[in-house]
Design an enzyme around this catalytic site. Sequence first.
Site, mmCIF file in Angstrom:
data_model
loop_
_atom_site.group_PDB
_atom_site.id
_atom_site.type_symbol
_atom_site.label_atom_id
_atom_site.label_comp_id
_atom_site.label_asym_id
_atom_site.label_seq_id
_atom_site.Cartn_x
_atom_site.Cartn_y
_atom_site.Cartn_z
ATOM 1 N N HIS A 339 0.849 -1.188 0.000
ATOM 2 C CA HIS A 339 0.000 0.000 0.000
ATOM 3 C C HIS A 339 0.882 1.233 0.000
ATOM 4 O O HIS A 339 2.018 1.203 0.486
ATOM 5 C CB HIS A 339 -0.925 0.009 1.231
ATOM 6 C CG HIS A 339 -1.993 1.044 1.172
ATOM 7 N ND1 HIS A 339 -1.825 2.301 1.680
ATOM 8 C CD2 HIS A 339 -3.242 1.018 0.639
ATOM 9 C CE1 HIS A 339 -2.933 3.005 1.480
ATOM 10 N NE2 HIS A 339 -3.803 2.255 0.855
ATOM 11 N N ASP A 397 -7.807 -4.880 -0.364
ATOM 12 C CA ASP A 397 -8.282 -5.540 -1.580
ATOM 13 C C ASP A 397 -8.083 -7.047 -1.557
ATOM 14 O O ASP A 397 -8.799 -7.778 -2.255
ATOM 15 C CB ASP A 397 -7.573 -4.954 -2.812
ATOM 16 C CG ASP A 397 -7.923 -3.498 -3.038
ATOM 17 O OD1 ASP A 397 -9.118 -3.177 -2.986
ATOM 18 O OD2 ASP A 397 -7.015 -2.681 -3.236
#
Length: 460
Positions: A339, A397
């Site tokens: 991320h 995700d």
Amino acid sequence: MVINFRDSIFTHNVFNENILNELTFLAEKNNVIDSQFYSEYDIKRGLRNENGTGVLVGLTEIGNVHGYIMKEGKKIPDEGMLTYRGMDVKEIVKGFQRDKRFGFEEVSYLLLFGELPNKDRLEEFKYLLGECRTLPDGFTEDMILKFPSNNIMNKLERSILVAYSFDTNPDDISVKNILRQSIELIARVPTMIAYGYQAKAHYYDEKSLYIHSPKAELGTAENILHLIRPDNYYTRTEAELLDLALVLHAEHGGGNNSTFATHVVSSTGTDSYSAIAAAVGSLKGPKHGGANIKVKSMIENIKENIDDWENINEIENYLVKILKKQAFDRSGLIYGIGHAIYTISDPRAVMLKEKALKLAQEKNRVQEFNLYRNIEDTAIKIFREMKGREDISANVDLYSGFVYDMLNIPSELYTPLFAAARMAGWCAHRIEQVASEPKIIRPAYKNVEDNCKYIHLRER
């Protein structure tokens, strides 16, 4: 000649292939900037500093994403934390789940108004949302069913823009009017995506068409499940998990691509529908909101190429191939891992993972859950050993697609659900931009092309 909705001017081949190839060559040759210029002029590519931190371009009080500590110019990995209006989202979730309540409406109120509602205010807000969930007269038939799309995000973006025409006061950018529009959008977007999906399933996939009316007494998560399922049936556990996913996707600071797009477009003084449609267009991209679909595709590819889901060595060998651009889409990316801000952990992934296990047990899919967990652990190990990365973890995700799959939600709705959740955050940021910052956002671009003279047509 009557053209069917599936037809397009682009399906009629008016391009000579050779000419198009020549034009493509010119377009590519004359639009690639020499990479040395980025270093020479100290360009912050992707609005990111060399150490990976984001370039500071604005202020916000709505949400904050914490993933590292800066010490003497260095980025020190830290446990991830997501706050809404200064409140840890973990504590917010604990609060409404302890009371066995759904939380998305409460979180939407918090983001819009900057404080938690008391019981009466919360009921009043839920009532407003409930009364606004039904689309305007003629909207479903004329906008959605007559012009269906194979992509629900595209359909949502167009639906939001068309909503401008159904608004009797669309261009007023007073906070009062934007707030009214925001509540309507938060309420109606779930209906828009549900109907957009039903139209797509019917006209493109040749399935039966189901258009259920939203129920005012139901919350957002329950209404979504009610609207997309032929029999309207869902369990309490399913609704609670979808509600959690909506809460965790509702806001993520001002710097994420779609929220920044909301700020940029809102700074021009334009209407709410244009600003929010721009955010939807941003979220559609696979580098942003479409990432969970890439995770699902990657997982399916892994399943097809390993024999034993519990064999760590087999999983590791295949993930190494993906990382070396030898497998899956050959991008070198392990989707769902890493991320821009979170380092040690993504709090959204941690909470979704916990709930995903409970639903997997209920749905008899624990073996599949273990595959996701093994991919997570193995990918982090590979990044540590091959790239020396200690600042990487699973992101939201990785588990959100699995959660939606267990909820029997079609993959076409994964990113639209993200949009339905983030609508609360986008609207809050739009109000903040209009109320706090009158200046238009206008960054600079350095032109690195040399000056040249115009050449007359006869001399070319």
